[in-house]
Design a protein around this motif. Sequence first.
Motif, short mmCIF file in Angstrom:
data_model
loop_
_atom_site.label_atom_id
_atom_site.label_comp_id
_atom_site.label_asym_id
_atom_site.label_seq_id
_atom_site.Cartn_x
_atom_site.Cartn_y
_atom_site.Cartn_z
N LEU A 1 0.85 -1.21 0.00
CA LEU A 1 0.00 0.00 0.00
C LEU A 1 0.88 1.26 0.00
O LEU A 1 0.71 2.15 -0.84
N GLY A 2 1.82 1.30 0.95
CA GLY A 2 2.70 2.47 1.04
C GLY A 2 3.53 2.64 -0.22
O GLY A 2 3.71 3.76 -0.72
N ALA B 1 1.41 3.93 -3.03
CA ALA B 1 1.08 5.35 -2.81
C ALA B 1 2.29 6.24 -3.07
O ALA B 1 2.15 7.43 -3.31
N ALA B 2 3.48 5.66 -3.02
CA ALA B 2 4.69 6.43 -3.31
C ALA B 2 5.12 6.27 -4.77
O ALA B 2 6.19 6.71 -5.17
N MET C 1 -8.43 3.43 -1.61
CA MET C 1 -7.42 4.42 -1.99
C MET C 1 -7.07 4.35 -3.47
O MET C 1 -6.21 5.09 -3.93
N ILE D 1 0.37 10.51 -6.01
CA ILE D 1 1.35 9.92 -5.10
C ILE D 1 1.80 10.89 -4.03
O ILE D 1 1.63 12.10 -4.16
N VAL D 2 2.35 10.32 -2.94
CA VAL D 2 2.96 11.19 -1.93
C VAL D 2 4.35 11.57 -2.41
O VAL D 2 5.18 10.70 -2.68
N ASP D 3 4.56 12.85 -2.56
CA ASP D 3 5.84 13.35 -3.05
C ASP D 3 5.97 14.80 -2.57
O ASP D 3 5.06 15.61 -2.81
N PRO E 1 2.88 18.46 -2.41
CA PRO E 1 2.31 17.96 -1.15
C PRO E 1 0.80 17.77 -1.25
O PRO E 1 0.09 18.68 -1.67
N ARG E 2 0.36 16.59 -0.95
CA ARG E 2 -1.08 16.33 -0.94
C ARG E 2 -1.35 15.22 0.07
O ARG E 2 -0.45 14.49 0.46
N GLY E 3 -2.61 15.13 0.45
CA GLY E 3 -2.98 14.11 1.42
C GLY E 3 -3.62 12.93 0.73
O GLY E 3 -4.51 13.10 -0.11
N ILE E 4 -3.18 11.73 1.07
CA ILE E 4 -3.81 10.52 0.57
C ILE E 4 -4.32 9.74 1.78
O ILE E 4 -3.56 9.49 2.71
N GLY E 5 -5.59 9.40 1.76
CA GLY E 5 -6.16 8.68 2.90
C GLY E 5 -6.80 9.61 3.91
O GLY E 5 -6.80 9.32 5.11
N LEU E 6 -7.31 10.73 3.44
CA LEU E 6 -8.03 11.63 4.35
C LEU E 6 -9.33 10.96 4.79
O LEU E 6 -9.80 10.02 4.15
N PHE E 7 -9.90 11.46 5.88
CA PHE E 7 -11.16 10.83 6.27
C PHE E 7 -12.33 11.62 5.70
O PHE E 7 -12.25 12.81 5.43
#
Lengths: 296, 391
Positions: free
Chosen positions: B65-66, B69-70, B96, B195-197, B201-207
Motif C-alpha cells: 500500500l505504502g 502510494a509512493a 485508496m 502519489i505522496v511526493d 504535497p497532498r494528502g492521501i487517505g483523508l477521512f
Amino acid sequence: MNAKAEEFDKVEKKDLFASGHRACGGCGQALAARLVADAAGENTIACVATGCLEVFSSPYPDPAWRIPFLHSLFENAAAVASGVDAAYKALKKGPVNIIAQGGDGSTADIGFQSISGMLERGHNILYVCYDNEAYMNTGVQRSSFTPYGAKTSTTPFGNTTRKKNMPMIAADHGIPYVATAAVDDYRDLQRKVKTALSIEGPKYIHILAPCPLGWAHHGELTVEICRLAKDTGLFPIFEIIDGKMTNVRKIPAKVPVDEYLKVQGRFKHLYKKGVPSKEVAEIQEIANQNIERFNL
Amino acid sequence: MLKQIEGSFAVAEMVAMCRPNVISAYPITPQTHIVEELSVIVGKGQLDAEFVNVESEFSAASVVLGASAAGARAYTATSSQGLLLMSEVVYCIAGMRLPIVMTCANRAISAPLSIWNDQQDSMALRDAGWIQLHAEDNQEASDLHVQAFKIAEKTSLPVMVCMDGFILTHAFEPVDLPEPKEVDAFLPPFKPTNIVDPRWPRGIGLFADPRFYHETRYILHRAMEKSGKTIKAVSAEFAKSFGRESGGFIKTYNLKDADLVIISMGSVVGTIKDLIDEFAEEGKKVGLLQICSYRPFPRKEIYDALKGKMNIVVLEKSISLGRGGILASDVRWSFPRADKKDRNISSFIAGLGGRNITKDDLRYMVEKVKKEPVELEFLGLNKDLIAKKDL
Ligand SMILES: Cc1ncc(C[n+]2csc(CCOP(=O)(O)OP(=O)(O)O)c2C)c(N)n1
Ligand SMILES: [Mg+2]
C-alpha cells in the motif's frame, strides 16, 4: 558551538502543520506534530496512524498538512512507511524524510508488531510516538501506556498496571537512535527530530503529549504538566545513540509526584479529602525507580 | 518459450517480467513457492526491485500500500488465513484506488485448519473493491498476471489473481512463458498520477464525513463495473500480442446446443470439460460457462450467453454459511425477474478443504439435476462422518 549543532539548536517555525486543524485547546499532540513537521522541513512525508492526530488534521477536503500526508489504518503506519521507503529505494528517488507517527495506542498496542518489524528491518524511517497515555480518539480508554493509578473510561477505578517502556523496547532492536521528549521544550524536541533525521536507519522518538480532555487538566497547563512529569521523574528525558544512553536530563530540583497528580482530574480519585491513597505512594515509588535507573 | 514448470514458478517468472518495484509477502502454504522464487530472482539481481520480508501478511499488504502510494508498481501474494489477516488493508487499498496486484493461491479457511484448496478465502473478500480473476490452468495463471498489472494501472483498481492452491500452484505443466521484451511491449512502465511526493504535497487517505463517504463508494462501484470493458480489452490485446486466449469475462465450452449448462470457475473447469467430451460421445448435450472475472461480475455476459438455456447448475468451492452457494446466488441474480420464472438454477458446493472433485461426482450431479433442480447440495458428502442429528 559548531555549525551543525547551531543548526540543530534553532527553533523552526514553518507552519507545515498549519492552523485550522480541529484539535482541542491545549492539545499536546497538535503542538508536538507541528514541532515535528517544522523541524523535519518540506522534504518530508508523514505516514500517520488513525487516532486523534489523523482525525483532527485530515478531514476531506481540508487537511492541515503542508507536507505529503499518507494515512491508511490504525495499526500499520510503520508498515506503510516501510513501503514508502522501499518505493523510494526502488525508484531511486530521494533522499526524503519519512516520518511514521501514531498515538500511544497505535504504537504500544495494536501497531506494536508492525513497528517492531519496521525497526528490525532497518528502514530509513523516523517513528514518532505521541504519548497521551490512553486511546483518546475513541474516548479515553486505557492503553498499555496508561500510567498506574490513572482513571480512564475502561479503568474507571484507576489503572492497575504500570506503563510499558517503549523507548527501551525500541532501543533493544539495536537501532541507531532513540530519544524521549516532551512538548514543553521546543528546542530539545526539534533538535532530537533533526538529529534523528540526520541518521540513516530506523529511529524512534517518544514524545509526551498531554491531553486536556483525557487527563482532565486545564489546556493552559499542558506545558507545565510536561515540566512536572519530567521533574518528578515520571517521564525521563534521554537519548540512546548506537545503544548508549546519553544526554539524560538531570532534574534541577526534584518534585514530589503529588504536584503532578493533583493538577489532573484523572488522578483525583487517588485523594480522599486531600489525603493521598496508597496508590500515590506506589506512583512515587515508580518515580524513584526512574530517578535511580536513569540517574535523573 | 514452452517450459515444463511448477505453477508457482511460472507465476513468479511472469511477475518478475512485469518489473514490480516493490514486492512484499509473508509465507503461507500454498502461496510460498511464488514469493520464494521471486526472492531468488531479486536476490540474483535479475529483477531490480525491493523485496521486503515482513512480519505478517498485515504488514505485507501495508508495505505494498505504502509503496504504491509512493509511485511504485507493487506486488504481493497470499492465501487463506493470510488473506483474512490482510482484509482490513485489502479494503483500504481499493478505497485508496491503488493499482496493486496480488496472487491469491486459493485455500480453505480455519477452523478446522486445512492447507488444501477451496475458494472461500478470495470469496470472503469479494466485496472489497478488488477485481478478481480466476485462472483455469497454469498457462492462464501466468498470463493473467501481466494482464492484471495492465488492468490495475488503467483502472486504478487493485487486481487479485486467484489460482487454486496445490492443484495449480504445485502442479507441473508445460507453460508458454513470453520473452521479457514481449512483456515490456505489452506492459508499459507504471505512470502513477496520485502519489505522496514532497514536490506536490497532498494528502492521501483523508477521512470522509457523511457528506462525502457515500459518493466515494458509488464512484468505486462504478469503477468496478466499468472495469469490465478494460478487462475485455486487455484480454483481447493479450490474444493479439501473445497469440492465445486468456482471461476476459467468461469463456464457454460446447454451449451452443447444450440443454444443461454447468457454471464454475478455477481449475475444476478442466475436469468439467473432460466430462463434457465424454457426454458428447454419449450424445448428451452438456455445456460449460466458465467465469474468469468474478469481480466485476459478468452479469450481462452470462445473461446473453445463456439465452434460452433453462437448465443451469452452479458448481463452486465456497459457501455463505446459513445462506448457500455464493456464486449460485450471483448467477441467480443475473437473470431479470421476469425471465427467471422458468429457469432451473441448481447449486452444488464441492471440493471444500481439498476434497477431490471427480468425474463420477460431476456425472452424478448432472444426472441428478436432469431429473429435478437442486436448491443446494454438498457434492460427495460422506454421511458416515456426520451424526444423525446433524444431517
Ligand atoms: C482495527 C481498529 N481497531 C480500533 C479502532 C478504533 N480506534 C481508532 S483511534 C483509536 C484510539 C487511538 O489511540 P492512540 O493511538 O493512543 O491515539 P490518540 O487518539 O490517543 O492520539 C481506536 C481505538 C480502529 N480504527 N481500528
Ligand atoms: Mg493516545
